[in-house]
Every structure is written in C-alpha cells, then in structure tokens.
Design an enzyme around this catalytic site. Structure first.
Site, PDB file in Angstrom:
ATOM      1  N   LYS A 185      49.289 -87.502  18.716  1.00  0.00           N
ATOM      2  CA  LYS A 185      49.797 -87.337  20.109  1.00  0.00           C
ATOM      3  C   LYS A 185      49.031 -88.322  20.997  1.00  0.00           C
ATOM      4  CE  LYS A 185      49.536 -82.667  20.252  1.00  0.00           C
ATOM      5  NZ  LYS A 185      49.449 -82.480  18.880  1.00  0.00           N
TER       6      LYS A 185
ATOM      7  N   GLY B 108      42.143 -81.995  19.223  1.00  0.00           N
ATOM      8  CA  GLY B 108      41.545 -83.184  18.945  1.00  0.00           C
ATOM      9  C   GLY B 108      42.333 -84.413  19.444  1.00  0.00           C
ATOM     10  N   HIS B 109      42.127 -85.200  20.202  1.00  0.00           N
ATOM     11  CA  HIS B 109      42.938 -86.507  20.519  1.00  0.00           C
ATOM     12  C   HIS B 109      42.126 -87.710  20.416  1.00  0.00           C
ATOM     13  CE1 HIS B 109      46.204 -83.793  22.925  1.00  0.00           C
ATOM     14  NE2 HIS B 109      46.130 -83.591  21.513  1.00  0.00           N
TER      15      HIS B 109
ATOM     16  N   ARG C 120      42.524 -82.748   6.066  1.00  0.00           N
ATOM     17  CA  ARG C 120      44.066 -82.054   6.134  1.00  0.00           C
ATOM     18  C   ARG C 120      44.875 -81.824   4.857  1.00  0.00           C
ATOM     19  NH1 ARG C 120      44.647 -86.236  11.166  1.00  0.00           N
ATOM     20  NH2 ARG C 120      43.223 -85.079  12.514  1.00  0.00           N
TER      21      ARG C 120
ATOM     22  N   ASP D 159      48.352 -82.857  14.945  1.00  0.00           N
ATOM     23  CA  ASP D 159      47.740 -83.927  14.672  1.00  0.00           C
ATOM     24  C   ASP D 159      48.644 -84.993  14.125  1.00  0.00           C
ATOM     25  OD1 ASP D 159      45.026 -82.683  14.368  1.00  0.00           O
ATOM     26  OD2 ASP D 159      45.585 -81.686  12.466  1.00  0.00           O
TER      27      ASP D 159
ATOM     28  N   GLN E 125      48.015 -78.835  20.026  1.00  0.00           N
ATOM     29  CA  GLN E 125      48.779 -78.142  18.764  1.00  0.00           C
ATOM     30  C   GLN E 125      49.939 -78.596  18.539  1.00  0.00           C
ATOM     31  OE1 GLN E 125      46.706 -76.033  21.110  1.00  0.00           O
ATOM     32  NE2 GLN E 125      44.973 -77.028  20.196  1.00  0.00           N
TER      33      GLN E 125
HETATM   34  P1  IMP Z   1      42.614 -71.913  16.671  1.00  0.00           P
HETATM   35  O1  IMP Z   1      43.335 -72.503  17.538  1.00  0.00           O
HETATM   36  O2  IMP Z   1      41.191 -72.408  16.784  1.00  0.00           O
HETATM   37  O3  IMP Z   1      42.694 -70.411  16.972  1.00  0.00           O
HETATM   38  O4  IMP Z   1      43.106 -72.022  15.135  1.00  0.00           O
HETATM   39  C1  IMP Z   1      44.396 -71.629  14.801  1.00  0.00           C
HETATM   40  C2  IMP Z   1      45.225 -72.549  13.570  1.00  0.00           C
HETATM   41  O5  IMP Z   1      45.498 -73.543  14.492  1.00  0.00           O
HETATM   42  C3  IMP Z   1      44.222 -73.155  12.677  1.00  0.00           C
HETATM   43  O6  IMP Z   1      45.040 -73.169  11.564  1.00  0.00           O
HETATM   44  C4  IMP Z   1      43.990 -74.399  12.955  1.00  0.00           C
HETATM   45  O7  IMP Z   1      43.447 -75.488  12.163  1.00  0.00           O
HETATM   46  C5  IMP Z   1      45.024 -74.774  13.892  1.00  0.00           C
HETATM   47  N1  IMP Z   1      44.789 -75.654  15.351  1.00  0.00           N
HETATM   48  C6  IMP Z   1      44.099 -75.540  16.245  1.00  0.00           C
HETATM   49  N2  IMP Z   1      44.047 -76.624  17.130  1.00  0.00           N
HETATM   50  C7  IMP Z   1      44.513 -77.594  16.294  1.00  0.00           C
HETATM   51  C8  IMP Z   1      44.719 -79.158  16.421  1.00  0.00           C
HETATM   52  O8  IMP Z   1      44.620 -79.695  17.269  1.00  0.00           O
HETATM   53  N3  IMP Z   1      45.509 -79.657  15.528  1.00  0.00           N
HETATM   54  C9  IMP Z   1      45.888 -79.199  14.142  1.00  0.00           C
HETATM   55  N4  IMP Z   1      45.554 -77.657  13.900  1.00  0.00           N
HETATM   56  C10 IMP Z   1      44.881 -77.066  14.919  1.00  0.00           C
END
Ligand code: IMP
Length: 429
Positions: A16, A40-41, A304, A13, A223
């Site tokens: 990007k 999420g972009h 957040r 977040d 991520q």
């Molecule tokens: P997962 O990717 O759904 O397995 O989540 C694993 C961890 O990565 C969790 O803490 C999510 O909140 C975090 N996470 C996954 N995708 C994003 C993103 O695009 N932005 C921020 N955190 C993310």
C-alpha cells in the site's frame, strides 16, 4: 473528479505504501482513518527508504497529512516516528500534520495488556503486534478512553485514569503482570501534552472545507479487509474496521466523500500472525516467494507466511468493501515460476465453497481448490506498459480480474514509484 480510498484486499502488507505514495502525488490531503502504529508502510523515494507506521504517507510528498478520529494514537510512538523521519530530512510540523482532537490515545498500559493477554493465550495467540491496538479500541468502545483533546484538561485525564486503572490493573494483576501507577502515567501524559496538542484540531471541519474547495483527498487504509474486525478471519483480526466504509466514520466525512475504492492486492498472498490461510505454501515455493518478495514485517520484523493468490478471498474483500478497482503489486516475484496456482474456492468437509465461511473451525479446515496456470519466462520487473509484459503474465492478470470480479486499474512492477502501469486514474472516478 473523485476522492480515493486505498485499502488492503488481503491480510495487509500488499504494498500500500508505494501505491499511496504514487497517488499522494496527485492528491492535496492524505488521511489515515483507522488502525494505529501497528501498520507499516514502506516508501522508497530516490535513495531514501521511509518506514511509516502512524504518519500518513503523503507527508513524504509534502502533502498535508491528517490522522482521523478512527485512528488510535500512541503519543510516544507518534513523537518517536516524527523524530525518525526528521532525522531523514523530512520536517513534520502542525502545518503539515493535523490530528483529530477526538482521536483516542494508546497508553503504555494498553501495550502491557496486549502482550500479557497474548502470552496467556499460549497456542491460541492471535499474533498481535503487541502495540496495544486492541485494548485501546476496547477502551474507546467502553467509553473510558483518554482522547487527544483531553490532554488540555488535567482534571479529565486524572478522572479517566482512575477508571482506566481500576479496570486494567485488575486485569494485569490477574494475569500476573506488573500494575501501573496513576501519578507516573499522569505525569507522563502531562509532559506529552504540550508536544502533541499543537497538532490537534477538529479535522472534520478542514476536510469539509477541502471537499467544498474540490481539493483531492486520499484516504489511506491500514491493515486489510481480511483483518477487519467484522469481515476478516475473526478472531485472527485487528480491532478496527478496515473496509473502505470506515474512511467516512474514521475521518468525519459523509460516505459520498470517500470516492473511488482502490483495493491493493499482491500477485500472491502473505499473512503475518496466526489464523487461517488456505492457500499457504509451507514448501520450497513458499520459501522462494518469501525470499524474492522480501517478506518480513515492517513493524515486527517477523517473516511473513506466503502462499498462492486466493481469488475467492479477494473476491470476498471486493464485495464487502465495495472495491472498484484493484492495484496488483509484486507481479515480478512470480517471474520464472513454471506453474502458478490461483485459489478459486475451498473444500470444507467435502463441500465446495466459493467464499470463506465465518466459523473459525470451518475456516481452519478449509482446503484451497486451485486453478493451475502456466508461468512466464520473461521479466515483468520495471514494466511500465502492458506491451512490456510477457503474454502469459497478462493472462494471469486477466484471470485474476475475472475471478475477483474487479478490474485491475493499477499494476505495480517494482518498489520504485514510477514502475507502475496505470489503466485508469482512480481520481477520475
Ligand atoms: P494488532 O493489530 O496488533 O491487534 O494485531 C492483530 C492482527 O493483525 C495480527 O495478526 C497482526 O499480525 C495483524 N496486523 C496488524 N497490523 C498489520 C499490518 O500493518 N500488516 C499486516 N498485518 C497486520
């Protein structure tokens, strides 16, 4: 001329979407190489706001979008996202989007397992997005995943479903969750097949041709480094490698094709989900950063957690990911704060560390060590040159460069695409 890989340097977040959008206007192809629809972009283009999860951001700029083999693809989510952006006037066709034929699929059972396991973890939950990302990657490594190309072979799908269900239904039943039925899943996949197969191809061939033709390729990470399955704050991480090196394996190109590595970092820090966050602010300043920065997850809608910029952590991300330049975003959120702090290390059981150790107990006990800086009273919002910035804001940026050992090559000063100060064009290497 280089290609560029854009990755998050904190916990995701970082903004990007905007930087990728800005760079996409200079690229020919935009490639996603890891993650799935957990990302999420947000892209603001004129009066339209696009919220993309799986689609490469370049599509919004009319660039060819490629979803690489390193991405886990939920076909239902993909079609829903295409329908969403089409309702906003953006056409997505097999001419504008190509998906690696060897990309593993996310099935409904993956999201069910993801959620059931999180519920069973109770207080120790990871805070996943519940989209089935982790279980889908587990199936890939366990060699039982259904991949996009398999949808053209009903007998392959049927055989893999047997193996998948043997594994997952046992687990679901053990967790007290409803089990899945083979025929329903098979029918669902066969109905999806003609809608998603037209996007499938060996994308490595197209990328090889693009490389030889000198077409600029932008690799769009999702991520961030501190959520990397190896280098992040394990186990509070996502299930893919998010470092820039993954761009090669996750797209099917050699490491030399990846090019310039641009890390995106917010001028402060945020995190969604659980896990260590040594510079977290649980006070009024943290609430202020969250409010000003509109810090809510695009995918989950969750607020957040906010805190000070952690230079020790970003320096670590710079090293393990080979970040050659930082794009610093949301500096304007700090406008008007009398005093700013920058995390420079951690004290753990009395000992001082300049890096975050790997053991989760030590990470949880890490207390941030700070350097304190004076804030600035003017505004940085919308600045388009260094001369537009208050002197103290420039000092803050310079200190970040020193502490992270990475130059700030881009500075983003508002969500608008053109409110960007470019120090160095990443495509020029
Ligand atoms: P997962 O990717 O759904 O397995 O989540 C694993 C961890 O990565 C969790 O803490 C999510 O909140 C975090 N996470 C996954 N995708 C994003 C993103 O695009 N932005 C921020 N955190 C993310």
């Amino acid at each position: 001329m280089a290609n560029v890989a854009v990755i998050g340097a904190q916990w995701g977040d970082e903004g990007k979407g905007k930087v990728v959008d800005w760079l996409a206007s200079r690229a020919g192809i935009v490639v996603r190489f890891q993650g799935g629809h957990n990302a999420g972009h947000t892209l603001v283009v004129g009066n339209q706001t696009y919220k993309l999860s799986l689609l490469p951001s370049g599509l919004v700029r009319g660039k060819l979008g490629i979803i690489g083999n390193g991405v886990v693809v939920d076909p239902e989510a993909l079609l829903a996202e295409i329908a969403r952006v089409e309702a906003q006037g953006l056409k997505v066709t097999p001419e504008s989007l190509r998906i690696a034929e060897n990309a593993p699929l996310i099935l409904p059972l993956h999201a069910a397992i993801d959620r059931a396991r999180e519920a069973a973890r109770g207080d120790r939950k990871i805070g996943t997005t519940g989209r089935g990302i982790g279980p889908a990657y587990e199936d890939k490594v366990a060699r039982r995943a259904i991949r996009l190309a398999d949808l053209a072979e009903p007998e392959t799908v049927a055989a893999k479903l047997d193996e998948l269900l043997l594994h997952h239904n046992t687990l679901l039943a053990g967790l007290g969750a409803p089990v899945f039925e083979k025929q329903a899943l098979f029918d669902q996949l066969m109905a999806l097949a003609p809608r998603v197969l037209p996007f499938a191809e060996p994308v490595w061939e197209r990328l090889d041709a693009a490389r030889r033709a000198g077409t600029r390729i932008l690799f769009e990470g999702a991520q961030a480094v501190m959520l990397d399955v190896d280098h992040g704050t394990y186990p509070f991480v996502t299930s893919s490698n998010t470092v820039a090196a993954t761009a090669a394996a996750g797209a099917g190109v050699g490491p030399g094709t990846v090019g310039f590595v641009l890390g995106i970092a917010k001028a402060y820090a945020t995190r969604v989900g659980s896990g260590p966050f040594p510079t977290e602010l649980t006070d009024a300043t943290g609430a202020l950063l969250g409010e000003r920065g509109a810090e809510f997850g695009v995918v989950t809608g969750r607020p957040r957690r906010c805190g000070w910029f952690d230079a020790a952590l970003v320096r670590q991300a710079v090293k393990v990911s080979g970040i050659q330049g930082l794009a610093l975003t949301k500096l304007d959120v700090l406008d008007g704060l009398a005093e700013l702090k920058i995390g420079v290390g951690y004290r753990i059981d009395g000992e001082l560390f300049r890096r975050l150790p790997a053991a989760p107990g030590a990470q949880a006990r890490a207390v941030a060590e700070y350097e304190v800086m004076e804030g600035w009273s003017g505004s940085t919002r919308g600045a388009r040159s260094w001369a537009d910035l208050p002197a103290q804001a420039v000092k803050y940026v310079r200190r970040i460069e020193e502490l992270t050992e990475a130059p700030v090559t881009l500075l983003s000063t508002s969500p608008e695409r053109d409110d960007t100060i470019m120090v160095r064009d990443p495509f020029e290497g």
